[in-house]
Design an enzyme around this catalytic site. Sequence first.
Site, PDB file in Angstrom:
ATOM      1  CG  ASP A  61      -2.214   0.847   0.899  1.00  0.00           C
ATOM      2  OD1 ASP A  61      -2.164   1.702  -0.005  1.00  0.00           O
ATOM      3  OD2 ASP A  61      -3.235   0.672   1.587  1.00  0.00           O
TER       4      ASP A  61
HETATM    5  C1  BGC Z   1      -5.208   3.147   0.317  1.00  0.00           C
HETATM    6  C2  BGC Z   1      -5.380   2.123  -0.778  1.00  0.00           C
HETATM    7  C3  BGC Z   1      -5.300   2.791  -2.125  1.00  0.00           C
HETATM    8  C4  BGC Z   1      -4.003   3.553  -2.231  1.00  0.00           C
HETATM    9  C5  BGC Z   1      -3.829   4.242  -3.566  1.00  0.00           C
HETATM   10  C6  BGC Z   1      -3.990   4.036   0.093  1.00  0.00           C
HETATM   11  O1  BGC Z   1      -3.957   5.105   0.987  1.00  0.00           O
HETATM   12  O2  BGC Z   1      -5.089   2.470   1.550  1.00  0.00           O
HETATM   13  O3  BGC Z   1      -6.614   1.458  -0.623  1.00  0.00           O
HETATM   14  O4  BGC Z   1      -5.415   1.835  -3.137  1.00  0.00           O
HETATM   15  O5  BGC Z   1      -3.965   4.543  -1.219  1.00  0.00           O
HETATM   16  O6  BGC Z   1      -4.689   5.287  -3.725  1.00  0.00           O
END
Ligand code: BGC
Length: 763
Positions: A288
Amino acid sequence: MKRSIKKILAAMLCAGMTAVASAQEGLEAHSQRVRGLVSQMTLEEKLGQLTQAAGGRSMSLNSRLTPDELDRVRRGEVGSYLHVAGAEPLEELQRVAVEESRLGIPLLFAMDVVHGYRTLFPVPIGMAASWDPNDWTVAARISAEEATASGLHWTFAPMIDIARDPRWGRIVEGAGADPYLGARMAEAQVRGYQGENLAARNTLLATAKHFGAYGVPLGGRDYGTADISERSLHEIYLPPFHAATRAGAGSMMTAFNDIAGVPSTANEHLIDGVLRGVWEFDGLMLSDWNAIAELINHGIASTRAEAGALALRAGVDMDMTSGVFGRELAEAIASDPSLLADLDLAVARILTAKERLGLFDAPYAYHDAGREASALLTPDSRAEARRIAARSMVLLRNENEALPLNEGAGRIAVIGALAEDAMTQLGSWRARGQAEDVVTILDGLRENAPAGVQVEYSAGAAPGNEDRSGIADAVELAARSDHVLLVIGEPYSLSGEARSRSDLRLPQSQRALARAVLETGTPVTVLLVTGRPLAIPDLADRADAILNTWMLGVEAGNAVADVVFGAVSPAGRLPVSFPRTTGAVPFTYSENPAGRPAHPDLDRDTNRYIDQPITPLYAFGHGLSYARFEYGELSVSAASAGPDETVILSVPVTNTSGRAADEVVQLYMRDPVASIARPRLELRGFERITLEPGETRTVRFEFRPAQAAIFRAPGIWDVEAGRLDFHAGAASDDLRASASLEIGGTAQTSVPAAAIATPGSSE
Ligand code: BGC
């Protein structure tokens, strides 16, 4: 069957022994093209492939990159971009990678397309409330058509975290509280995004996220530790991920948080052991956002190089934005060359994802500006968004048949600023959704009101705004109206990432507005707008009707009107219960029963709070209809079955009302005596059926004893001999028919019980 080397290695990892998968064996699973490229790549190019860089956050998409950034692409220092979009700018970017970098490896373009791209559908918890996985497949298919027309290859969806604590703001993004329901919604989305052939130019690579127990942070505070047992991890939180692998999900994303002290981004046991080894997932694992660098904050690495080594060794292939793999991993590899084998595998998995998408053979297939101009927000997509939004609403209460409102409804007062809040209907991941595309609740009600019905509006008070001066006007309107549609709840900004709340009551201004309007004595229907279950006991006592509308997407207002004015009978069901108070969460219908099970009698010492009833305000599976349904007997095709046999459970359901409507027939299971205490009830099947007035249909469920198996170890699940009880009904607290089955022997299976689908049908 002979176990593969991979499985044996995985079992060793799972048993706590250290084992390094043979790089050679792993690489052999990849194509000749991929292996050839890996063998030609320099260390810098390999680290570049592992790097995902941000074009911009979703609000500021930035697909035209600076000259310096383009030079990075030429040097092969980037493998993927996220938060970019646009057929034409992304084609220019792809051209630099394919034609101007040494090896010509195409880039992967990604975005969070979570519940729609330009045609926004209900937020995922609302999608799950339709209890129809086909609706999710349709919505995901349309999202893929649109996103790929804009040059995207990859979505960070489905989000399949099971969540039982509505304080957690991200409960809005998933399918709610139940692993069986969650598994069905997970596979439905993967099928919709990826279609039959990932190489087709209108299919998107799906990402099952956030692996493995992001939905259970301590106290419901986002990013917090998941301090859960191995059993709940495998029986509750992981089954949707297993279902996603079986549906062919091409990638996964690690969760930000730790499970019992091991951050998922560094969890070798879970990623390389369980997921890759035991479940044989062969896709790409992405971290993530910045999560690799954050391993330092978790306190398991002291430098970025150490953090990178931990993530790579655990099985993370791509680094979303932290830059650790691109910058500091080289240092870790220099001091520990054994990491080179993990590096090659990570590169190979990324290249294979690109190959599966067809990018080596047709790198510009996703960049047809003509298609982009015609594929977004088509009338057909809007029609599906309206149909699905109407199916996802849940009628929580309907005293004296307050709904639907018909031609004789007279003067209707629409009260509450959320009625005209277009942004809230777009939800928390709006991708390219535009506020001006949204039919607001107010517009939809005005547009679709039956002839002769007058609709007037007063904003009253807006959530998040402490100015109450508009309440007097709203009260005046309510007092001179025949019916109030009170549109209250949470705006989009109160749910989603980093939006955990310690108080599940409505925002203060909304409570004040509701109190004042209810005082007028005019009948009130609440149209609840929310991304999470809320504690609304006062509304439940005093409003005539409550329709939970979630956040419904671009067709919100039309869909609300379809239900309010009776064109559609509501049949959505809660995928997670509504509590009476914040203090009552987390709660699930599916808890273990305890030695002193909760009892309504306060003179007994039982498993309950003394200051509120033992039931939630609205139970899992609850949802009312404008029609009435009667259930007949639940029958089982055999009184006893071997542990490998399939049995058929069937129940006739009759629409005893005068109107056609849908019913969601739910099948629950209980294992009353087992070697391990089992949940009070477990969902094991559901069918959403349409019944004409007076019509009876018999719903059939094909059940296998493996669906009652108990977790022993990863890949080892025990079917125990003995009785299983089944209940069919309209909700977890509205069971109408029961039957039992005797399992006549034991067996061992390898699949998480809740991940196994119960085929259903009706005739
Ligand atoms: C979130 C993810 C997301 C990623 C990209 C993160 O802060 O936890 O779910 O896919 O950002 O936007």
